[in-house]
Scaffold this motif. Structure first.
Motif, PDB file in Angstrom:
ATOM      1  N   SER A 125       0.826  -1.205   0.000  1.00  0.00           N
ATOM      2  CA  SER A 125       0.000   0.000   0.000  1.00  0.00           C
ATOM      3  C   SER A 125       0.862   1.257   0.000  1.00  0.00           C
ATOM      4  CB  SER A 125      -0.904  -0.035   1.230  1.00  0.00           C
ATOM      5  OG  SER A 125      -1.538   1.186   1.392  1.00  0.00           O
ATOM      6  N   HIS A 126       1.931   1.234   0.803  1.00  0.00           N
ATOM      7  CA  HIS A 126       2.822   2.391   0.830  1.00  0.00           C
ATOM      8  C   HIS A 126       3.540   2.568  -0.510  1.00  0.00           C
ATOM      9  CE1 HIS A 126       1.838   3.284   4.800  1.00  0.00           C
ATOM     10  NE2 HIS A 126       2.933   2.971   5.451  1.00  0.00           N
ATOM     11  N   LEU A 127       3.762   1.446  -1.218  1.00  0.00           N
ATOM     12  CA  LEU A 127       4.413   1.566  -2.526  1.00  0.00           C
ATOM     13  C   LEU A 127       3.494   2.284  -3.521  1.00  0.00           C
ATOM     14  CD1 LEU A 127       6.199  -1.877  -2.924  1.00  0.00           C
ATOM     15  CD2 LEU A 127       7.255   0.338  -2.607  1.00  0.00           C
ATOM     16  N   VAL A 128       2.207   1.991  -3.450  1.00  0.00           N
ATOM     17  CA  VAL A 128       1.269   2.712  -4.328  1.00  0.00           C
ATOM     18  C   VAL A 128       1.248   4.181  -3.948  1.00  0.00           C
ATOM     19  CG1 VAL A 128      -1.106   2.922  -5.073  1.00  0.00           C
ATOM     20  CG2 VAL A 128      -0.147   0.683  -4.671  1.00  0.00           C
ATOM     21  N   TRP A 129       1.230   4.434  -2.633  1.00  0.00           N
ATOM     22  CA  TRP A 129       1.253   5.839  -2.194  1.00  0.00           C
ATOM     23  C   TRP A 129       2.501   6.537  -2.712  1.00  0.00           C
ATOM     24  CZ3 TRP A 129       5.427   7.107   0.874  1.00  0.00           C
ATOM     25  CH2 TRP A 129       5.504   8.470   1.197  1.00  0.00           C
ATOM     26  N   LEU A 130       3.655   5.859  -2.568  1.00  0.00           N
ATOM     27  CA  LEU A 130       4.922   6.479  -2.967  1.00  0.00           C
ATOM     28  C   LEU A 130       4.932   6.763  -4.467  1.00  0.00           C
ATOM     29  CD1 LEU A 130       7.902   7.182  -2.173  1.00  0.00           C
ATOM     30  CD2 LEU A 130       8.475   4.893  -2.912  1.00  0.00           C
ATOM     31  N   GLY A 131       4.512   5.752  -5.235  1.00  0.00           N
ATOM     32  CA  GLY A 131       4.530   5.900  -6.681  1.00  0.00           C
ATOM     33  C   GLY A 131       3.626   7.019  -7.147  1.00  0.00           C
ATOM     34  N   THR A 132       2.395   7.057  -6.613  1.00  0.00           N
ATOM     35  CA  THR A 132       1.450   8.072  -7.090  1.00  0.00           C
ATOM     36  C   THR A 132       1.807   9.455  -6.559  1.00  0.00           C
ATOM     37  OG1 THR A 132       0.006   7.432  -5.277  1.00  0.00           O
ATOM     38  CG2 THR A 132      -0.485   6.499  -7.407  1.00  0.00           C
ATOM     39  N   HIS A 133       2.338   9.500  -5.351  1.00  0.00           N
ATOM     40  CA  HIS A 133       2.761  10.776  -4.783  1.00  0.00           C
ATOM     41  C   HIS A 133       3.857  11.391  -5.652  1.00  0.00           C
ATOM     42  CE1 HIS A 133       3.569  13.924  -2.092  1.00  0.00           C
ATOM     43  NE2 HIS A 133       4.151  13.293  -1.099  1.00  0.00           N
ATOM     44  N   ALA A 134       4.830  10.556  -6.018  1.00  0.00           N
ATOM     45  CA  ALA A 134       5.919  11.054  -6.863  1.00  0.00           C
ATOM     46  C   ALA A 134       5.401  11.413  -8.251  1.00  0.00           C
ATOM     47  CB  ALA A 134       7.017  10.002  -6.954  1.00  0.00           C
ATOM     48  N   LEU A 135       4.459  10.600  -8.740  1.00  0.00           N
ATOM     49  CA  LEU A 135       3.890  10.855 -10.065  1.00  0.00           C
ATOM     50  C   LEU A 135       3.156  12.197 -10.098  1.00  0.00           C
ATOM     51  CD1 LEU A 135       3.697   9.242 -12.727  1.00  0.00           C
ATOM     52  CD2 LEU A 135       1.505   8.398 -11.950  1.00  0.00           C
ATOM     53  N   ASP A 136       2.445  12.490  -9.000  1.00  0.00           N
ATOM     54  CA  ASP A 136       1.736  13.764  -8.910  1.00  0.00           C
ATOM     55  C   ASP A 136       2.697  14.937  -8.935  1.00  0.00           C
ATOM     56  OD1 ASP A 136      -0.703  12.668  -8.840  1.00  0.00           O
ATOM     57  OD2 ASP A 136      -0.958  12.774  -6.674  1.00  0.00           O
ATOM     58  N   LEU A 137       3.909  14.713  -8.411  1.00  0.00           N
ATOM     59  CA  LEU A 137       4.902  15.781  -8.430  1.00  0.00           C
ATOM     60  C   LEU A 137       5.869  15.599  -9.604  1.00  0.00           C
ATOM     61  CD1 LEU A 137       5.593  16.178  -4.642  1.00  0.00           C
ATOM     62  CD2 LEU A 137       3.886  17.247  -6.054  1.00  0.00           C
ATOM     63  N   ALA A 138       5.402  14.855 -10.635  1.00  0.00           N
ATOM     64  CA  ALA A 138       6.102  14.730 -11.915  1.00  0.00           C
ATOM     65  C   ALA A 138       7.391  13.936 -11.857  1.00  0.00           C
ATOM     66  CB  ALA A 138       6.365  16.109 -12.526  1.00  0.00           C
ATOM     67  N   ALA A 139       7.521  13.022 -10.876  1.00  0.00           N
ATOM     68  CA  ALA A 139       8.682  12.129 -10.871  1.00  0.00           C
ATOM     69  C   ALA A 139       8.221  10.764 -11.364  1.00  0.00           C
ATOM     70  CB  ALA A 139       9.278  12.034  -9.475  1.00  0.00           C
ATOM     71  N   MET A 140       8.275  10.574 -12.651  1.00  0.00           N
ATOM     72  CA  MET A 140       7.679   9.388 -13.273  1.00  0.00           C
ATOM     73  C   MET A 140       8.360   8.088 -12.876  1.00  0.00           C
ATOM     74  SD  MET A 140       5.391   8.533 -15.597  1.00  0.00           S
ATOM     75  CE  MET A 140       4.984   6.944 -16.272  1.00  0.00           C
ATOM     76  N   SER A 141       9.694   8.116 -12.770  1.00  0.00           N
ATOM     77  CA  SER A 141      10.416   6.844 -12.658  1.00  0.00           C
ATOM     78  C   SER A 141      10.146   6.134 -11.329  1.00  0.00           C
ATOM     79  CB  SER A 141      11.911   7.074 -12.845  1.00  0.00           C
ATOM     80  OG  SER A 141      12.303   8.179 -12.071  1.00  0.00           O
ATOM     81  N   VAL A 142       9.906   6.907 -10.240  1.00  0.00           N
ATOM     82  CA  VAL A 142       9.672   6.271  -8.941  1.00  0.00           C
ATOM     83  C   VAL A 142       8.458   5.353  -9.021  1.00  0.00           C
ATOM     84  CG1 VAL A 142       9.273   6.698  -6.503  1.00  0.00           C
ATOM     85  CG2 VAL A 142      10.625   8.293  -7.824  1.00  0.00           C
ATOM     86  N   PHE A 143       7.454   5.780  -9.763  1.00  0.00           N
ATOM     87  CA  PHE A 143       6.242   4.987  -9.920  1.00  0.00           C
ATOM     88  C   PHE A 143       6.569   3.607 -10.498  1.00  0.00           C
ATOM     89  CE2 PHE A 143       2.448   3.725 -12.349  1.00  0.00           C
ATOM     90  CZ  PHE A 143       1.505   3.784 -11.355  1.00  0.00           C
TER      91      PHE A 143
END
Lengths: 409, 172
Positions: A125-143
């Motif tokens: 669950s935290h991985l989804v949070w991390l990925g989408t959080h970074a994606l929202d701030l335009a960091a695509m690769s973390v997702f």
């Protein structure tokens, strides 16, 4: 001063009447960074957020009401659908509440399996949070990196239950089936790579100036306000309050595991990020301890031996008429908990998940209520976003980590 | 903090507000008179020896056929003393109103709106008691036990004209 939580109507009314100088903007319900079907009514002065109100209920499916017309066992599948990023936590909370109502003893091994799976669920669950959080701030690769490890965890869930997301694996009285033979090596493989993977995510974000600029000092909430607003989980611990149900009111034998509770200082987006990253590391530690315990236990004990709750084993059903009748009665009629009510809260990935079950002595629950942490956490959005930029709101919603299935239930 | 200590504190301070108490599954439940509800909650929150600052859960239950019919259940947690207590308020069918906890616990805002929306409990003093999960024009409170489960009559050939005539379709 008390904290105001406005309704969407209160913000829209002056704008519709043309009586305000500010602009009212609808963010959502279909907006990619609201993480589901959430509508946020934002009152803007230029780019500054003057006021905002979350509008929820778009996903309301009446889960609590539907449960009243299902037997206790059949209601388990509905709990999966609330917080769809952490179905096992929901299963566990409901199962614990019913077990407490009936006073069922759960075998040690079933408890360890539960702890192991719920901690893996927390990581996923935290991985989804991390990925989408970074994606929202335009960091695509973390997702992409986060989804890679999440896939591995979902494969484990598929291995044990046959389903990747809606597992319904934790049942009243234990877990649904025996663990498959290759479960322990698969989990071992994940736990071995996981610490390095978390290092990898941190290397991408923790010291990244762009990330710091968007997260440090954004959405600050102090400890007193956080408690008053009912924030829980990582959102609360980021403000410095070390409250974790696993330590405070332990369940499933959490008191026997060695783990720490990470806390933050300021309660901004960056602290929430650091707390969740540290929580993933702690979850890996707990999962490793549970894995070691499972390795030392002989297979077999995955369900309670209380025949009031658990059906007889398959080999007994093929030999004994009484066992067959009992199995039939249990699955058609259900079991009857004593009259009464029970409340259990657990630490789900999003915070304090509570379940209140009322029994009238029939095989169907009289009332089930869930205290969804996302629903309560969302109230803090107004308090945190006031006076910030519109762009910070996107980061803030991601940082609060609401799951709209649980908000609306 | 344990149940007996808290109960003694409560009896000393609000002896006449307590209707009944019981202990189940290790949790203390206190049935209160609704007039004293907010005062008790505020005292539980502010007393330095108690500090029940975290309102964890607030929900309503409909015990149809029992008097009082409705019950509001509140769980308060003291993070300082690691203890949870349950307050219960019985509300009669004719007048399901209760004072709002929102002025002292802002987190009660959504939970009270939910109890209003789905169960029809009216919280006086709530800043904006409107529906939260259901649409604003919804009629009734669906978590009540006497709310009909099937709202729409099923249309067959013999009755479809009558049913469709009442439906809000776009008419030609």
């Amino acid at each position: 001063m008390t904290i105001q939580i406005p309704t969407p109507q209160e913000i829209m009314a002056p704008a519709l009447a043309g009586a305000s100088e500010t602009m009212v903007l609808n963010m959502g319900p279909h907006h990619p960074s609201t993480h589901g079907v959430l509508r946020v009514v934002v009152e803007l002065d230029g780019e500054l957020v003057v006021n905002l109100a979350p509008d929820v209920g778009f996903l309301h499916t009446g889960i609590e009401k539907t449960m009243e017309s299902k037997t206790y066992q059949k209601a388990v599948v509905l709990t999966d659908r609330m917080d769809y990023l952490a179905p096992l936590s929901n299963n566990l909370c409901y199962a614990l509440a019913v077990e407490q109502l009936m006073g069922v003893e759960i075998p040690e091994r079933a408890q360890v399996i539960r702890v192991l799976l719920v901690e893996l669920q927390r990581i996923s669950s935290h991985l989804v949070w991390l990925g989408t959080h970074a994606l929202d701030l335009a960091a695509m690769s973390v997702f992409l990196y986060a989804m890679r490890e999440r896939e591995q965890i979902l494969d484990i869930f598929e291995l044990v239950s046959g389903a990747r997301m809606m597992t319904s694996y934790i049942r009243i009285g234990g877990v649904a089936y025996e663990l498959p033979a290759d479960f322990l090596p698969t989990v071992d493989a994940l736990l071995q790579v996981m610490p390095d993977c978390i290092d990898e995510y941190e290397a991408l974000l923790t010291g990244n100036p762009l990330w710091l600029e968007r997260t440090v000092d954004v959405g600050v909430v102090n400890a007193e306000d956080a408690v008053a607003l009912g924030l829980s989980g990582a959102n609360l611990r980021a403000t410095g309050v070390p409250y974790d149900v696993r330590k405070a009111l332990p369940y499933c034998g959490y008191e026997t595991y060695d783990f720490r509770i990470p806390v933050g200082k300021k309660g901004d987006n960056y602290d929430r990020y650091r707390v969740r990253m540290a929580e993933m590391r702690e979850s890996v530690r707990i999962a490793r301890q549970a894995w070691e315990r499972l390795c030392a236990m002989p297979p077999g004990d995955f369900m309670t031996h209380d025949r009031k709750v658990a059906p007889p084993p398959k080999q007994e059903i093929t030999h004994s008429m009484e066992a067959l009748i009992h199995h039939f009665k249990l699955w058609t009629e259900g079991f009857k908990p004593p009259v009464g009510d029970s409340y259990v809260s657990i630490e789900s990935p999003r915070g304090v998940l509570g379940c209140y079950v009322v029994s009238d002595g029939s095989p169907k629950p009289w009332r089930v209520h869930f205290r969804g942490p996302s629903f309560i956490n969302l109230q803090a959005l107004t308090h945190m976003a006031k006076g910030r930029l519109m762009a910070d709101l996107v980061a803030l919603v991601a940082s609060l980590d609401p799951v709209l299935g649980e908000v609306d239930r | 903090m344990d149940n007996q200590t808290l109960l003694k504190h409560l009896r000393d301070r609000f002896g006449d507000a307590i209707l009944a108490t019981d202990e189940a599954h290790g949790e203390l439940r206190v049935n209160l008179r609704r007039e004293a509800y907010v005062a008790v909650a505020q005292w539980l929150r502010d007393d330095p020896a108690l500090r029940y600052t975290f309102l964890e859960n607030l929900c309503a239950v409909d015990y149809l056929g029992r008097t009082p019919r409705f019950e509001v259940v509140v769980h308060l947690v003291s993070m300082q003393h690691i203890h949870r207590v349950c307050l219960k308020l019985g509300l009669p069918e004719a007048d399901p109103t209760l004072d709002s906890l929102t002025p002292i616990f802002p987190t009660a805002n959504y939970q009270e709106r939910e109890a209003f929306d789905l169960m029809g409990i009216r919280f006086t003093g709530h800043p904006s008691l409107t529906r939260i999960l259901l649409p604003d024009d919804w009629v009734g409170h669906p978590q009540r036990k006497d709310h009909p489960l099937v709202e729409e009559e099923i249309a067959f050939t013999f009755n479809q004209d009558r049913i469709y005539a009442q439906k809000p379709f776009a008419k030609e």
